[in-house]
Design a protein around this motif. Structure first.
Motif, short mmCIF file in Angstrom:
data_model
loop_
_atom_site.label_atom_id
_atom_site.label_comp_id
_atom_site.label_asym_id
_atom_site.label_seq_id
_atom_site.Cartn_x
_atom_site.Cartn_y
_atom_site.Cartn_z
N SER A 80 0.82 -1.22 0.00
CA SER A 80 0.00 0.00 0.00
C SER A 80 0.85 1.27 0.00
CB SER A 80 -0.94 0.01 1.22
OG SER A 80 -0.20 -0.15 2.43
N ALA A 81 2.16 1.11 -0.22
CA ALA A 81 3.09 2.24 -0.17
C ALA A 81 3.07 3.05 -1.45
CB ALA A 81 4.50 1.72 0.09
N LEU A 82 3.67 4.22 -1.39
CA LEU A 82 3.94 5.05 -2.55
C LEU A 82 5.42 4.96 -2.88
CD1 LEU A 82 1.82 8.21 -1.63
CD2 LEU A 82 1.18 6.32 -3.15
N GLU A 83 5.76 5.14 -4.16
CA GLU A 83 7.14 4.99 -4.59
C GLU A 83 7.56 6.12 -5.52
OE1 GLU A 83 8.51 1.03 -5.88
OE2 GLU A 83 6.43 0.35 -5.58
N THR A 84 8.85 6.42 -5.51
CA THR A 84 9.44 7.34 -6.47
C THR A 84 10.60 6.64 -7.14
OG1 THR A 84 8.80 9.31 -5.21
CG2 THR A 84 10.58 9.56 -6.79
N LEU A 85 10.56 6.55 -8.46
CA LEU A 85 11.62 5.88 -9.20
C LEU A 85 12.90 6.71 -9.15
CD1 LEU A 85 9.60 4.74 -12.35
CD2 LEU A 85 10.17 3.39 -10.31
N TRP A 86 14.03 5.99 -9.05
CA TRP A 86 15.34 6.62 -8.84
C TRP A 86 16.31 6.04 -9.85
CZ3 TRP A 86 18.35 5.25 -3.73
CH2 TRP A 86 19.58 5.92 -3.70
N ALA A 87 16.70 6.84 -10.83
CA ALA A 87 17.62 6.39 -11.87
C ALA A 87 19.04 6.79 -11.49
CB ALA A 87 17.25 7.00 -13.21
N ILE A 88 19.93 5.81 -11.40
CA ILE A 88 21.33 6.06 -11.07
C ILE A 88 22.09 6.41 -12.35
CG2 ILE A 88 23.37 5.16 -9.91
CD1 ILE A 88 20.89 5.28 -8.12
N SER A 89 22.98 7.38 -12.27
CA SER A 89 23.76 7.79 -13.43
C SER A 89 24.57 6.62 -13.96
CB SER A 89 24.69 8.94 -13.06
OG SER A 89 23.97 10.05 -12.59
N THR A 90 24.73 6.58 -15.29
CA THR A 90 25.45 5.49 -15.94
C THR A 90 26.86 5.33 -15.36
OG1 THR A 90 24.21 5.87 -17.98
CG2 THR A 90 26.24 4.60 -18.16
N ASN A 91 27.15 4.09 -14.97
CA ASN A 91 28.47 3.71 -14.44
C ASN A 91 28.84 4.38 -13.12
OD1 ASN A 91 28.97 2.00 -16.65
ND2 ASN A 91 29.81 3.70 -17.86
N ALA A 92 27.88 5.04 -12.46
CA ALA A 92 28.18 5.65 -11.17
C ALA A 92 28.42 4.55 -10.13
CB ALA A 92 27.02 6.53 -10.72
N PRO A 93 29.41 4.73 -9.26
CA PRO A 93 29.68 3.71 -8.24
C PRO A 93 28.70 3.71 -7.10
CG PRO A 93 31.16 5.57 -7.96
CD PRO A 93 30.38 5.83 -9.23
N GLY A 94 27.92 4.79 -6.97
CA GLY A 94 26.96 4.87 -5.88
C GLY A 94 26.12 6.13 -5.98
N SER A 95 25.12 6.22 -5.12
CA SER A 95 24.26 7.39 -5.07
C SER A 95 23.65 7.45 -3.67
CB SER A 95 23.17 7.33 -6.14
OG SER A 95 22.41 8.52 -6.18
N ALA A 96 22.98 8.55 -3.38
CA ALA A 96 22.38 8.71 -2.06
C ALA A 96 21.15 9.60 -2.13
CB ALA A 96 23.39 9.29 -1.06
N VAL A 97 20.23 9.37 -1.24
CA VAL A 97 19.02 10.19 -1.09
C VAL A 97 18.91 10.63 0.36
CG1 VAL A 97 16.49 10.13 -1.06
CG2 VAL A 97 17.73 9.18 -3.01
N ASP A 98 18.65 11.91 0.56
CA ASP A 98 18.47 12.47 1.90
C ASP A 98 17.00 12.83 2.06
OD1 ASP A 98 19.36 13.22 4.39
OD2 ASP A 98 20.18 15.15 3.76
N LEU A 99 16.32 12.20 3.00
CA LEU A 99 14.87 12.34 3.18
C LEU A 99 14.57 12.97 4.54
CD1 LEU A 99 12.24 9.61 2.30
CD2 LEU A 99 12.11 10.82 4.48
N TRP A 100 13.69 13.97 4.55
CA TRP A 100 13.33 14.67 5.79
C TRP A 100 11.82 14.80 5.88
CZ3 TRP A 100 16.97 16.83 9.27
CH2 TRP A 100 18.30 16.71 8.87
N TYR A 101 11.30 14.73 7.12
CA TYR A 101 9.87 14.97 7.34
C TYR A 101 9.67 15.43 8.77
CZ TYR A 101 9.75 10.20 9.41
OH TYR A 101 9.98 9.08 10.17
N PRO A 102 8.52 16.05 9.09
CA PRO A 102 8.33 16.68 10.40
C PRO A 102 8.36 15.68 11.54
CG PRO A 102 6.72 17.49 8.81
CD PRO A 102 7.38 16.31 8.18
N GLY A 103 8.86 16.14 12.67
CA GLY A 103 8.76 15.36 13.89
C GLY A 103 7.31 15.16 14.27
#
Length: 297
Positions: A80-103
């Motif tokens: 029942s979740a929502l999703e956002t597709l995340w495309a990693i750059s070609t040949n990149a060794p890694g990636s990161a996402v920083d997510l924030w929401y209210p306390g």
């Protein structure tokens, strides 16, 4: 950050020695952080400012890049979740996402992986990480290693703003599958409105008209830190010239640019706490200069 702060302090100290006002320009920044001006870095820079001491920070060049996504979470499990597709750059060794929401809100976060173009059923789904927890491991499908994953949701009340944070990292597992061979997704369920940013080597997918559980990325709130600082002046770029004659007498045109409009590459506001940013824009497209007569022909 510490070096930028020390350099800024040095410049202002020198200006004070000569009893002169000083404007400091910082043409730098990044997307990691809460985008609300509360980081210690931004607070420390802000503390240096005052009468005769101004810091100007570049808004950034992330306009037109879908590195941000925001929506209200829902559901209580992956199905029942929502999703956002995340495309990693070609040949990149890694990636990161920083997510924030209210306390006070509660959002669980996980990762999934799809074959490009087929978003009906993922080939891999991680377990969800709840607030206060952290997890890491290697994603596999049929015994094939896909990526090394880390989800850290241990920050349930940031000391500077009370917000909750989830840091998501993905790295090449060193096998036959590259990160960019798959389309990854960040899935969430729970309650609360989140903002998240791809901080390196990738973008979120825009609205592709796919399944209803997909939420698109955009280029809103892409003004980086420290330009989101509350005592700094954030400056973007606008178009002041779309056509000119070059040194060879050839008329050149800046394609895709509209006179007096914000440059397409200039990062967009507002801040995550909904302050209007940038504060102002300056000529940034196209910048024309005279050619020295001594320049080799």
């Amino acid at each position: 950050d510490a070096d930028v702060l020390a350099g800024s302090q040095f410049v202002f100290n020198k200006a004070q020695q000569f009893n002169r006002p000083c404007v400091l320009n910082l043409s730098l920044g990044g997307q990691i952080g809460p985008h609300d001006g509360t980081t210690l870095y931004e607070q420390a820079l802000g503390a240096l400012t005052g009468p005769g001491r101004i810091i100007v920070a570049a808004a950034g060049n992330s306009g037109g890049q879908n590195i941000h996504a925001s929506y209200a979470a829902q559901g209580d499990d992956y199905d029942s979740a929502l999703e956002t597709l995340w495309a990693i750059s070609t040949n990149a060794p890694g990636s990161a996402v920083d997510l924030w929401y209210p306390g006070g809100s509660s959002i669980s976060v996980g990762l999934a992986a799809y074959n490009p173009g087929d978003y009906s059923a993922p080939g891999y789904v991680s377990g969800p990480i709840a607030p206060g927890q952290a997890g890491q491991g290697t994603a596999t499908n049929g015994g094939i290693e896909l990526a090394d994953l880390s989800i850290d949701a241990r920050t349930t009340s940031d000391p500077n703003n009370g917000a909750r944070r989830v840091l998501i990292q993905i790295a090449d597992a060193g096998g036959s599958v590259r990160l960019s061979d798959l389309v990854w997704s960040v899935y969430t369920f729970g309650s609360g409105t989140l903002d998240m940013w791809v901080v390196a080597n990738g973008e979120f997918a825009p609205d592709i008209g796919g399944p209803p559980y997909l939420r698109p990325g955009d280029d809103a709130k892409t003004i980086g830190s420290p330009a989101t600082g509350r005592k700094l002046i954030a400056v973007g770029s606008h178009v002041t010239k779309t056509q000119w004659i070059d040194v060879n007498g050839v008329t050149r045109t800046q394609t895709g640019a509209t006179l007096d409009a914000i440059s397409g590459f200039s990062s967009r506001g507002p801040s995550r706490d909904n302050r209007v940013l940038p504060h102002l824009t300056a000529p940034g497209e196209a910048i024309i200069a005279a050619l020295s007569a001594d320049y080799p022909a």
